[in-house]
Each structure stands twice: as structure tokens, then as C-alpha cells.
Design a protein around this motif. Structure first.
Motif, PDB file in Angstrom:
ATOM      1  N   ASP A  77      -3.640  -3.202   3.751  1.00  0.00           N
ATOM      2  CA  ASP A  77      -3.559  -3.795   2.415  1.00  0.00           C
ATOM      3  C   ASP A  77      -4.445  -5.032   2.350  1.00  0.00           C
ATOM      4  OD1 ASP A  77      -2.848  -4.429  -0.195  1.00  0.00           O
ATOM      5  OD2 ASP A  77      -1.006  -5.443   0.378  1.00  0.00           O
ATOM      6  N   SER A 163       9.249   0.466  -3.798  1.00  0.00           N
ATOM      7  CA  SER A 163       8.103  -0.341  -3.387  1.00  0.00           C
ATOM      8  C   SER A 163       7.310  -0.789  -4.610  1.00  0.00           C
ATOM      9  CB  SER A 163       7.195   0.479  -2.465  1.00  0.00           C
ATOM     10  OG  SER A 163       5.924  -0.113  -2.351  1.00  0.00           O
ATOM     11  N   VAL A 164       6.780  -2.001  -4.537  1.00  0.00           N
ATOM     12  CA  VAL A 164       5.902  -2.484  -5.598  1.00  0.00           C
ATOM     13  C   VAL A 164       4.702  -1.554  -5.756  1.00  0.00           C
ATOM     14  CG1 VAL A 164       4.408  -4.402  -6.299  1.00  0.00           C
ATOM     15  CG2 VAL A 164       6.633  -4.873  -5.263  1.00  0.00           C
ATOM     16  N   PHE A 165       4.303  -0.913  -4.673  1.00  0.00           N
ATOM     17  CA  PHE A 165       3.156  -0.003  -4.708  1.00  0.00           C
ATOM     18  C   PHE A 165       3.543   1.417  -5.127  1.00  0.00           C
ATOM     19  CE2 PHE A 165       0.834  -2.644  -1.231  1.00  0.00           C
ATOM     20  CZ  PHE A 165       0.455  -3.557  -2.199  1.00  0.00           C
ATOM     21  N   HIS A 186      10.405  -2.009   3.225  1.00  0.00           N
ATOM     22  CA  HIS A 186       9.036  -2.502   2.966  1.00  0.00           C
ATOM     23  C   HIS A 186       8.857  -2.551   1.455  1.00  0.00           C
ATOM     24  CE1 HIS A 186       7.820   1.706   2.128  1.00  0.00           C
ATOM     25  NE2 HIS A 186       8.584   2.002   3.170  1.00  0.00           N
ATOM     26  N   PHE A 188       6.373  -3.440  -0.040  1.00  0.00           N
ATOM     27  CA  PHE A 188       4.995  -3.080  -0.361  1.00  0.00           C
ATOM     28  C   PHE A 188       4.667  -1.774   0.374  1.00  0.00           C
ATOM     29  CE2 PHE A 188       5.623  -7.476  -1.373  1.00  0.00           C
ATOM     30  CZ  PHE A 188       5.003  -7.591  -2.603  1.00  0.00           C
ATOM     31  N   GLN A 192       3.858  -2.424   5.948  1.00  0.00           N
ATOM     32  CA  GLN A 192       4.199  -3.838   5.765  1.00  0.00           C
ATOM     33  C   GLN A 192       5.719  -4.031   5.781  1.00  0.00           C
ATOM     34  OE1 GLN A 192       1.682  -3.728   2.129  1.00  0.00           O
ATOM     35  NE2 GLN A 192       0.905  -5.710   2.794  1.00  0.00           N
ATOM     36  N   ASP A 345      -5.741  -9.567  -7.620  1.00  0.00           N
ATOM     37  CA  ASP A 345      -4.732  -8.541  -7.881  1.00  0.00           C
ATOM     38  C   ASP A 345      -4.718  -8.038  -9.321  1.00  0.00           C
ATOM     39  OD1 ASP A 345      -3.629  -8.304  -5.330  1.00  0.00           O
ATOM     40  OD2 ASP A 345      -2.212  -9.944  -5.644  1.00  0.00           O
ATOM     41  N   ALA A 402      -2.025   0.912  -3.486  1.00  0.00           N
ATOM     42  CA  ALA A 402      -1.307   1.341  -4.689  1.00  0.00           C
ATOM     43  C   ALA A 402      -1.993   2.527  -5.349  1.00  0.00           C
ATOM     44  CB  ALA A 402      -1.203   0.181  -5.681  1.00  0.00           C
ATOM     45  N   GLN A 409       2.150   0.119  -8.883  1.00  0.00           N
ATOM     46  CA  GLN A 409       1.098  -0.596  -9.572  1.00  0.00           C
ATOM     47  C   GLN A 409       0.061   0.401 -10.072  1.00  0.00           C
ATOM     48  OE1 GLN A 409      -0.536  -3.574  -6.996  1.00  0.00           O
ATOM     49  NE2 GLN A 409       1.205  -4.938  -7.210  1.00  0.00           N
TER      50      GLN A 409
END
Length: 547
Positions: A77, A163-165, A186, A188, A192, A345, A402, A409
Motif C-alpha cells: 500500500d 475494510s476501508v479498501f 485489518h 485496510f 496491513q 489519497d 483499493a 474506496q
């Protein structure tokens, strides 16, 4: 492996002008290391390349630089998956290059802020490898969030966090004997794993890491995911899908928990124990300006990124609302407000504001607005060149995790990370040495030849010269930087405010407006017309006036 300690004798940070609390009005330039400058022709930016280009930044007129992670990392990442916090990844150089960069920056009067990534490590970090090998219930696993799964045989994730991703925020491990094992958290990418900040070893290790870089001479840290280090007790379910859309909109059990503030207070005490006004900057997504202000109380961090301003729609009413809320929140705790339009980002603001000529016109005007507001401003590399987002990168060159996960995202962060154009008529436009046979790790558009530093230097109409002029005036005019502002009466669609000896007017409308001349124009994003005591401001134009 950790590289050899240099036992450095740090250079003295530059002496600030006007105040010891330099961060209250500093303009800080973000260097995305792999895309700023390449010293060896491999197509990837590095620390030596960044050091060689520091004179450009000193001439531009910024006060400090912020470097994205250059630590040892598998680069799952973009370096935000750290395998060794005390080593420089060979991709970017070595520890001596980091030391040389800090010393050269200080010689030029620039301060240096580095990223620290405390929410998670790389899955290649020695701690995580030890945890996998040690198995359930081990001391090594207490540093991370390992949990048994739900379901009959533990086949379901421990909770519903995403996950944010995109996808689940949990990955199942295999036991040392090969059977299905526990899950690890994780927020992300799976590469991670999140650290458990309830563990005292985690806290002690990061204090040691901070001291390592402070001893080398850095002036502060940008704290990645500063809002995410503490999770709610019991890791409760959220109860809905598309959780990434809730970030910054509400308090979540994994973000903006009150417990993060005790960690930041301990870090503030550590920073204050060093000479030279070292600072902490929170990358914190909070649902309100008031909650964001909690990160910058007098005994916590010095700055927090103002993402409400970054995400604000173009227009006088929404901009004024965000500016008022931001100033009120930080004023309540005695902290400076920060202003930022782009970073590594998000889609570059020249494109967010509409793209093409309109986007460029609005981006230039927004830059003057930002630099006139009270507090500190962040400039993302390339915005001073008016760079747009690269929206047509081929799929095969993309590296944003992502992009590959697809339901988190938008996966388009690569478009704002394309390497800078410095000079010449052909790619890589001076990004690296020699003929450029190494190219650049992401391809640069052909039209960027007209946006290079070389092409814009000396052209009074260019965005680069606009930034140079604005930053010089910001230093020269005593009313700019830290301090107060007062809104002035203005036609609908126009923002006007005064500061001591200074007035800023921004026409957000798609047509020209007529205003009473408030003073002597010293900088404008487009040519003005005058008749009598009135001035005609072109569409989407910002003007600075000396009173």
C-alpha cells in the motif's frame, strides 16, 4: 532488518520568523516520495532525488516538507505497510540518505515532517511473523487483534467490520499444523494487520521509534490513521454494509474512539521533551469539526488535517460554512486551523472542481483563498503546477490496493500520484536523470510538457508563478498567517474577508461581478477591470488587496 544506527548529531531546526510556534502559520509541502524526484533513473522517486530538489521548494517559499513513508516495506500500500520503522526501504535509499535530507532541509531553512504509521504494520513485520508462528493464545499475538471466528467451526469473521479498501476487515490464518485458525483484523489491506494499542509492548515500541527519528533531527510526525488506533471494547458489530461511507460521518467502533486521545497526550509529552518545537499532525477523520478539535487540545497534537475543507463543494455558501465551523472549533481549544485542498489519497482539486479550464480557474482561486485564511496550509506536490488528476491510467499499471478490491474506496488514488514533470518535451520530463529510459513508475500524460516546472517558470500567467507570488506575499504581509479574520459584506456568490491591512475577495460565480475597490490589488488569479471606484472580478476569480 534494521539498518545500522547512524548515531546522528542532529542539525538545528531553522529559526522561525515571528513566533516559536512555527506550525501555527506554516505552509507545509507534501512530498509523495516515489513520485517527486528520481535520482538514479529507475523510474521511482527516492530520498536522494527529494534532497536534490529541496532548493526548488525553498525558492517556492514553503516552510516545511512532509515526506510520505520511506520505511522498509513490501509496498502493498505505497509504503503504508511498514516492515521496519527504523530502516529505509532500498527502493528509496538508505538511512544516510534520510540523514542527509534532514540536514540539507535545515540548511535551506526548511523543517521536515515524516509519516508514522501506528495503526497497523506490514504482515512482513517481524512481530506479525512471530505471531503467526506462535499460534493462538501466545504473547506474540497480543500485539495484534487475533480472534476466533464465529459459526459452527469458526468459519465466519469475528464481526461485521469492513475494510476501508473493501471486503471483510478480517482474514483467517492457518494454525502451525495447517488447520484453519484464528482471524486477524485489518482495517485496510490484508497485508496491513492492525496493532492492539491496549498492549504495553506496542506503546513502548512506538515511543522508541519516535525517539529514533527525533534523534535523527526530524521536526515532527504526520500520524497516519490517528483516529484508528483504539477499538471499542468487545469489537461490536456495526450492523450495516458500506461502512466506508460512514467514515467521517459518525463515530465508528474502530475509528474516532475516545481512547486515542490518551495516546496522543503521551506523544505530546515526548515531543515537548525535545528542543526545537517538534510537532504532531493528526490524519484524523471525525464526524464534526468539534470532534476533530479534540485532537489538537493544548496537551495533545499540534495540528489536525481539515478534511471538511478539502471535501467542501465549490460555492460561497458551503465554503463559508466550513470556514466558520473550522475556525470556531479550533479556536475553542486554542489551536491553529489547517487548510488543505489535495493530497495523495484524493482526486486532485483541479479535477474535482470540474476539470479543464474551469477546474484550473477554480483551483487557482481556491489556492489564494486557502493561503489567505488564518492558520497553516498544506500544499500537495504538483498542485503548484496546476496538475490535474490522471483519469485514464491503464489497469495494468495501477497499484492502489483499493482498485483491486473494488467495493471499498473508489480505487483511483493512482491518478493523483503520477510523477511530477520537471523539464523537457518528452516523458519522464526530467523526473529522473539521463535519457529517461527508466521512464516513471506511472506514465505521465503528453500534455504535461506544458505544465512542467521549466515550462511555467518565469511565465507570470502560470500557476507556478501564482503560488510563488502568493507565498512570498504571505510572508511579507503581516496580516497573513496566524491571526484573526472578519467577514465583509459582499454580493451573493462572493466571499470577502479582511485581515490586518489585507482583504481577500473570491467570486465563486460563473459570471463576473462588480465590487467596490477595497484597496490596492497585489495578486489576482485573472485580469481585473476598473472603472471609478469599482472593480470587475471575472468569473471564479480570487483577488488579494492591500489596504
Amino acid at each position: 532488518m534494521t539498518q545500522k544506527n547512524l548515531a546522528p548529531t542532529p542539525t538545528t531546526p531553522p529559526t522561525p520568523s515571528g513566533t516559536d510556534e512555527w506550525w501555527r502559520q506554516a505552509v507545509i509541502y507534501q512530498i509523495y516520495v516515489r513520485s517527486f524526484a528520481d535520482s538514479d533513473g529507475d523510474g521511482i522517486g527516492d530520498l536522494r532525488g527529494a534532497r536534490q530538489r529541496l532548493p526548488y521548494l525553498a525558492e517556492l517559499g514553503v516552510d516545511a516538507v512532509w515526506l510520505t513513508p520511506f520505511y522498509a516495506s513490501p509496498q502493498a500500500d505505497g509504503g503504508y505497510d511498514v516492515a521496519d520503522y527504523r530502516a529505509v526501504d532500498p527502493l528509496f535509499g538508505d538511512l544516510q540518505d534520510a540523514d542527509d535530507l534532514v540536514r540539507e532541509a535545515h540548511r535551506l531553512g526548511l523543517r521536515v515532517i515524516v509519516d508514522i504509521v501506528p495503526n497497523h504494520t506490514s504482515d512482513r513485520h517481524a512481530w506479525f511473523r512471530e505471531a503467526l508462528a506462535a499460534g493462538p493464545g501466545s504473547r506474540a499475538r497480543a500485539r495484534y487483534h487475533f480472534r476466533p471466528g464465529r459459526g459452527t467451526n469458526g468459519e465466519l469473521p469475528p464481526n461485521d467490520w469492513e475494510s476501508v479498501f473493501g471486503g471483510p476487515a478480517w482474514t483467517r490464518t492457518a494454525n502451525p499444523d495447517g488447520t484453519p485458525g484464528e482471524w486477524y483484523l485489518h482495517l485496510f489491506a490484508p497485508e496491513q494487520p492492525d496493532l492492539d494499542w491496549d498492549d504495553p509492548e506496542v506503546r513502548a515500541e512506538f515511543e522508541s521509534v519516535l525517539r529514533f527519528w527525533l534523534d535523527l533531527g526530524v521536526d515532527g510526525f504526520r500520524i497516519d490513521v490517528a483516529h484508528g488506533m483504539v477499538k471499542a471494547p468487545g469489537l461490536p458489530d456495526i450492523g450495516r454494509k458500506e461502512q466506508a461511507k460512514l467514515i467521517g460521518a459518525q463515530v465508528l467502533p474502530f475509528f474516532d474512539q475516545d481512547g486515542v486521545h490518551e495516546i496522543h497526550r503521551s506523544w505530546r509529552r515526548l515531543l515537548d521533551s525535545y528542543p526545537g518545537n517538534r510537532i504532531g499532525v493528526a490524519e484524523a477523520w471525525a464526524p464534526t469539526s468539534e470532534r476533530l478539535a479534540l485532537y489538537v487540545r493544548p496537551d495533545e497534537l499540534h495540528q489536525a488535517f481539515n478534511f471538511q475543507f478539502l471535501t467542501c463543494a465549490w460555492g460561497a455558501a458551503p465554503m463559508r460554512e466550513v470556514i466558520d465551523a473550522s475556525l470556531a472549533a479550533t479556536h475553542s481549544v486554542g489551536a491553529p486551523t489547517t487548510w488543505v485542498l489535495s493530497n495523495h489519497d484524493v482526486v486532485r482539486h483541479a479535477t474535482r472542481y470540474g476539470g479543464g479550464e474551469r477546474g484550473t480557474r477554480r483551483a487557482r482561486a481556491a489556492a489564494l483563498l486557502m493561503l489567505a485564511l488564518p492558520g497553516s496550509a498544506y500544499v500537495y506536490q504538483g498542485e503548484e503546477l496546476g496538475l490535474p488528476e490522471v483519469v485514464d491510467l491503464p489497469d495494468e499499471v495501477r497499484q492502489d490496493p483499493a482498485f483491486f478490491r473494488g467495493d471499498g474506496q473508489d480505487g483511483t488514488r493512482d491518478g493523483c500520484r503520477v510523477p511530477l514533470p520537471w523539464s523537457g518535451e518528452e516523458a519522464p520530463y526530467g523526473f529522473g536523470p539521463g535519457s529517461g529510459a527508466g521512464g516513471s513508475w506511472l506514465p505521465q500524460p503528453a500534455e504535461w510538457r506544458t505544465l512542467s516546472v521549466e515550462a511555467q517558470s518565469g511565465d507570470p500567467r502560470s500557476t507556478l508563478e501564482l503560488y510563488r507570488s502568493a507565498l512570498a506575499l504571505r510572508r511579507a504581509l503581516p496580516g497573513l498567517g496566524a491571526g484573526e479574520m472578519t467577514w465583509l459584506a459582499a454580493p451573493e456568490g462572493v466571499l470577502a474577508f479582511s485581515r490586518p491591512g489585507f482583504v481577500c475577495t473570491l467570486n465563486t460565480l460563473p459570471e463576473e461581478v462588480e465590487l467596490t475597490v477595497p484597496g490596492r490589488p497585489v495578486l489576482a488569479t485573472a485580469a481585473l477591470e476598473f472603472h471609478g471606484g469599482a472593480a470587475r472580478l471575472p468569473a471564479e476569480t480570487c483577488v488579494w488587496w492591500e489596504v
